[in-house]
Design an enzyme around this catalytic site. Structure first.
Site, short mmCIF file in Angstrom:
data_model
loop_
_atom_site.label_atom_id
_atom_site.label_comp_id
_atom_site.label_asym_id
_atom_site.label_seq_id
_atom_site.Cartn_x
_atom_site.Cartn_y
_atom_site.Cartn_z
N ASP A 1 0.81 -1.22 0.00
CA ASP A 1 0.00 0.00 0.00
C ASP A 1 0.84 1.27 0.00
O ASP A 1 2.06 1.22 0.17
CB ASP A 1 -0.97 0.00 1.20
CG ASP A 1 -0.36 -0.55 2.48
OD1 ASP A 1 0.89 -0.53 2.58
OD2 ASP A 1 -1.11 -0.99 3.36
N GLU B 1 -9.78 -1.90 5.47
CA GLU B 1 -10.44 -1.57 6.73
C GLU B 1 -11.71 -2.40 6.89
O GLU B 1 -12.20 -3.00 5.92
CB GLU B 1 -10.79 -0.07 6.73
CG GLU B 1 -9.57 0.85 6.66
CD GLU B 1 -8.81 0.96 8.00
OE1 GLU B 1 -8.85 0.02 8.81
OE2 GLU B 1 -8.18 2.02 8.20
N HIS C 1 -7.33 -4.82 10.31
CA HIS C 1 -7.08 -4.69 8.86
C HIS C 1 -5.79 -5.38 8.44
O HIS C 1 -4.86 -5.50 9.22
CB HIS C 1 -7.09 -3.21 8.42
CG HIS C 1 -5.96 -2.36 8.91
ND1 HIS C 1 -6.15 -1.09 9.42
CD2 HIS C 1 -4.63 -2.56 8.97
CE1 HIS C 1 -4.99 -0.57 9.76
NE2 HIS C 1 -4.04 -1.44 9.50
N ASP D 1 -7.56 -2.60 14.29
CA ASP D 1 -8.95 -2.88 13.93
C ASP D 1 -9.07 -4.11 13.03
O ASP D 1 -10.10 -4.34 12.40
CB ASP D 1 -9.60 -1.65 13.25
CG ASP D 1 -8.94 -1.26 11.94
OD1 ASP D 1 -8.00 -1.96 11.49
OD2 ASP D 1 -9.37 -0.26 11.33
C1 F6R Z 1 1.40 -1.53 6.11
C2 F6R Z 1 0.10 -2.15 6.24
C3 F6R Z 1 -0.69 -2.13 7.51
C4 F6R Z 1 0.13 -2.40 8.76
C5 F6R Z 1 -0.75 -2.31 9.99
C6 F6R Z 1 0.06 -2.48 11.27
O1 F6R Z 1 1.91 -1.72 4.82
O2 F6R Z 1 -0.36 -2.66 5.27
O3 F6R Z 1 -1.72 -3.08 7.42
O4 F6R Z 1 0.71 -3.67 8.67
O5 F6R Z 1 -1.40 -1.08 10.03
O6 F6R Z 1 0.94 -1.41 11.41
P1 F6R Z 1 2.08 -1.42 12.50
O7 F6R Z 1 3.01 -2.54 12.13
O8 F6R Z 1 2.77 -0.09 12.39
O9 F6R Z 1 1.44 -1.65 13.81
#
Ligand code: F6R
Length: 244
Positions: free
Chosen positions: A68, A144, A139, A137
């Site tokens: 992403d 989301e 995701h 959450d």
């Molecule tokens: C990042 C991504 C997100 C993160 C998630 C956890 O490329 O796709 O899904 O993996 O938001 O983020 P952290 O690791 O910072 O807690």
């Protein structure tokens, strides 16, 4: 069935995850890796860098696709996911930068860009090993709650929770983009193997929903239950709510 591997520390889980990635690269030097940003995989990337420097782990023929990118951020922006990947991995290994792919957050025609991203993954032969984190959450990538479980690469609105969680990387919460471009759940599920890394108490509810809850768009990580080769690599805090 989601395989669960639990470790005492973040360092240990990162080392284990890096071992799986390096096994994949040594078995297939031209592997296609799916990569994540955020704090969870930073330890794993550090360990891959060490393996490159000290153990000749060779990325010369590896191709990568990131999950992403924030909408509206230039690749050169300090908080863009392209910058994150360069700083945390690509600048320190021998991967060919032209073989690293991060969705563009600034394409004029985002829908066309999303389609060509999907095509590029397909043309590369598909993703051999996908690395994921998980949002508080539930995701995966930026899918989301409410995202279709067969969704493809597209623009999405970020939840307030995600914006708050990610504000730590920006000067102020107002600087966090409200939208992103993300691989879909359907795109991710096509990877031949998936590992998800999570640490800390803040992830324990999401991990439990993903592993033990119903498969539901309310926790897009729960869709991973339907994958044939999926491993969650956790520290004890992230695994605390699992009945194991
Ligand atoms: C990042 C991504 C997100 C993160 C998630 C956890 O490329 O796709 O899904 O993996 O938001 O983020 P952290 O690791 O910072 O807690």
């Amino acid at each position: 069935m989601i395989q669960i591997h639990t470790y005492d520390s973040y360092e240990d889980l990162s080392k284990h995850a890096a071992q799986l990635v390096s096994d994949q690269i040594r078995m297939k030097p031209d592997s296609v890796l799916g990569l994540a940003t955020g704090s969870s995989p930073v330890g794993l990337y550090k360990e891959l860098i060490r393996m490159h420097q000290e153990e000749d782990l060779d990325f010369a023929n590896v191709t990568s696709f990131n999950l992403d990118e924030y909408l509206g951020l230039n690749p050169e922006h300090a908080q863009s996911y392209r910058t994150f990947m360069n700083q945390n991995l690509f600048d320190h290994i021998n991967i060919e930068i032209v073989r690293t792919h991060v969705p563009s957050g600034i394409a004029e025609d985002i829908a066309a860009m999303a389609l060509s991203y999907e095509k590029a993954i397909h043309n590369a032969g598909g993703i051999d090993l996908q690395i994921l984190g998980i949002g508080s959450d539930g995701h995966i990538a930026f899918n989301e709650p409410g995202s279709a479980l067969d969704s493809r690469t597209r623009v999405v609105d970020l939840e307030e929770q995600t914006i708050r969680d990610n504000a730590r990387f920006f000067e102020s919460i107002d600087d966090v983009p409200r939208q992103a471009i993300t691989m879909g759940v359907g795109t991710i599920l096509e990877a031949r193997e998936i590992i998800l890394v999570a640490n800390g108490e803040g992830k324990s509810a999401a991990v439990s929903d993903a592993v033990q809850g119903d498969v539901s768009t309310q926790c897009t990580a729960s869709a991973l239950q339907n994958h044939s080769k999926i491993t969650f690599i956790l520290d004890k805090a992230a695994a605390a709510r699992l009945n194991i």
